[in-house]
Design a protein around this motif. Structure first.
Motif, PDB file in Angstrom:
ATOM      1  N   GLU A 231      42.156  27.526  75.685  1.00 45.84           N
ATOM      2  CA  GLU A 231      40.696  27.627  75.787  1.00 45.84           C
ATOM      3  C   GLU A 231      40.084  26.226  75.745  1.00 45.84           C
ATOM      4  O   GLU A 231      39.420  25.831  74.798  1.00 45.84           O
ATOM      5  CB  GLU A 231      40.179  28.543  74.665  1.00 45.84           C
TER       6      GLU A 231
ATOM      7  N   ARG B 158      48.727  30.206  74.381  1.00 39.60           N
ATOM      8  CA  ARG B 158      47.658  30.580  73.446  1.00 39.60           C
ATOM      9  C   ARG B 158      47.981  30.212  71.990  1.00 39.60           C
ATOM     10  O   ARG B 158      47.123  29.722  71.254  1.00 39.60           O
ATOM     11  CB  ARG B 158      47.457  32.101  73.549  1.00 39.60           C
TER      12      ARG B 158
ATOM     13  N   HIS C 139      35.666  29.699  70.783  1.00 36.84           N
ATOM     14  CA  HIS C 139      36.697  30.197  71.704  1.00 36.84           C
ATOM     15  C   HIS C 139      36.138  30.268  73.126  1.00 36.84           C
ATOM     16  O   HIS C 139      34.969  30.007  73.369  1.00 36.84           O
ATOM     17  CB  HIS C 139      37.111  31.625  71.309  1.00 36.84           C
ATOM     18  N   SER C 140      37.002  30.683  74.048  1.00 35.58           N
ATOM     19  CA  SER C 140      36.558  31.127  75.366  1.00 35.58           C
ATOM     20  C   SER C 140      37.553  32.182  75.822  1.00 35.58           C
ATOM     21  O   SER C 140      38.640  32.299  75.252  1.00 35.58           O
ATOM     22  CB  SER C 140      36.521  29.967  76.367  1.00 35.58           C
TER      23      SER C 140
HETATM   24 ZN    ZN Z   1      40.404  32.431  71.549  1.00 42.04          ZN
END
Ligand code: ZN
Ligand code: 0X9
Length: 305
Positions: free
Chosen positions: A68, A123, A193-194
């Motif tokens: 992100e 992630r 976040h995104s």
């Molecule tokens: Zn996130």
């Protein structure tokens, strides 16, 4: 210099944060709060106005999820904005004069580095353990908040793996240790976040409502309205469980249960056109929106405290 028309590598981020703290010794302090699994440092930049000690503080972390990239870009943007416009912009001046602001620009340095070198869509962090060939824990499933229940996975190969036990990861330990020791001052928590354009607050680990649900709902609603009016962009808002999905072990829920009752997770741009691969020319727009939301909420909370 800090430029915001491109994304920055991990080495760049360290360099920029370090340089910023040296250029503004009067308003900043660089605090090493721990290190990652691969022994990369976790630096918090403390921002404060030119005044005596205050008893209130805000925390913001970026880059808990490696891919992100707009998230650490926003923390850098915020730092630059605060230091450039202190005593010029009344909003940031009030914020810096009335509270200390702790910024952790990159919570998951190992994962971030990996997205630059090997796998752009990574992630988790990069921790390994004996007996499993899969790498990494989802740091936003590793906090001690209804840990590893529905919405997280106990499978080390999953992208939402919760880890071996709550706070098993050094990155999470560093954050919780710092926040526990600053419990009396930190009143406001943001995690960035995104993507998907949402302004979220607890809980995400249960569908139950928090005691001050109505209050936080009003805050994110006002922030979303400001973004809509100024930037013509649409953000959804509400509790995490209702607005996005059930997801236990998150930092916002943990912070809330520690007594930080103004706790938020923002999902920045976009809505999925580019997703995690938000092009550099959209960084400034995404950051301006997020800044508007942070300012709106922070100033309102300061009025209440
Ligand atoms: Zn996130
Ligand atoms: O699932 C997450 O951790 C966040 N969404 S993301 O797409 N950036 O991964 C949402 C976090 C909301 N808060 C909690 N789950 N506690």
């Amino acid at each position: 210099d800090v430029t915001h028309d491109r994304y920055h590598s991990l080495e760049d981020i360290y360099h920029l944060v370090n340089k910023t703290s040296q250029e503004h010794p009067d308003m900043t302090k660089l605090i090493l709060i721990g290190s990652s699994f691969e022994k990369n440092p976790l630096y918090v930049l403390k921002l404060s106005g030119r005044r005596g000690p205050v008893d209130k503080a805000m925390w913001m972390d970026c880059g808990i999820h490696a891919r992100e990239w707009i998230s650490p870009a926003f923390c850098l943007w915020f730092i630059k904005f605060a230091l450039t416009f202190y005593k010029q912009n009344p909003d940031i001046t009030t914020m810096l004069d009335e509270m200390d602001i702790y910024i952790l620009p990159i919570l998951n340095p190992d994962g971030y580095k990996y997205t630059w070198t090997t796998n752009r869509m990574w992630r988790k962090n990069r921790s390994v353990r004996e007996g499993s060939s899969c790498v990494g824990v989802d740091l936003n499933r590793n906090f001690d908040a209804n840990w590893c229940t529905a919405g997280a996975s106990s499978n080390p190969c999953s992208d939402i793996y919760c880890g071996q036990y709550p706070e098993s990861e050094p990155e999470v330990q560093a954050v919780t240790k710092f926040l526990r020791s600053h419990k009396n001052s930190v009143k406001l928590y943001f995690s960035i976040h995104s993507y998907s354009q949402m302004l979220l607050f607890p809980y995400s680990y249960t569908h139950e409502q928090i005691p001050n649900h109505a209050e936080l709902y009003t805050l994110v609603q006002e922030a979303a309205m400001k973004i809509r009016r100024h930037y013509k962009n649409h953000y959804r808002y509400g509790s995490g469980a209702k607005t996005i999905y059930l997801a236990p072990g998150g930092s916002d829920d943990w912070a809330y249960d520690q007594g930080i009752t103004y706790s938020f997770t923002f999902e920045l741009q976009d809505l999925g056109r580019y997703g995690f691969l938000l092009p550099p020319n959209l960084i400034s727009n995404a950051c301006n929106e997020a800044l508007a939301a942070v300012k709106t909420i922070a100033l309102r909370v300061l009025e209440k405290l």
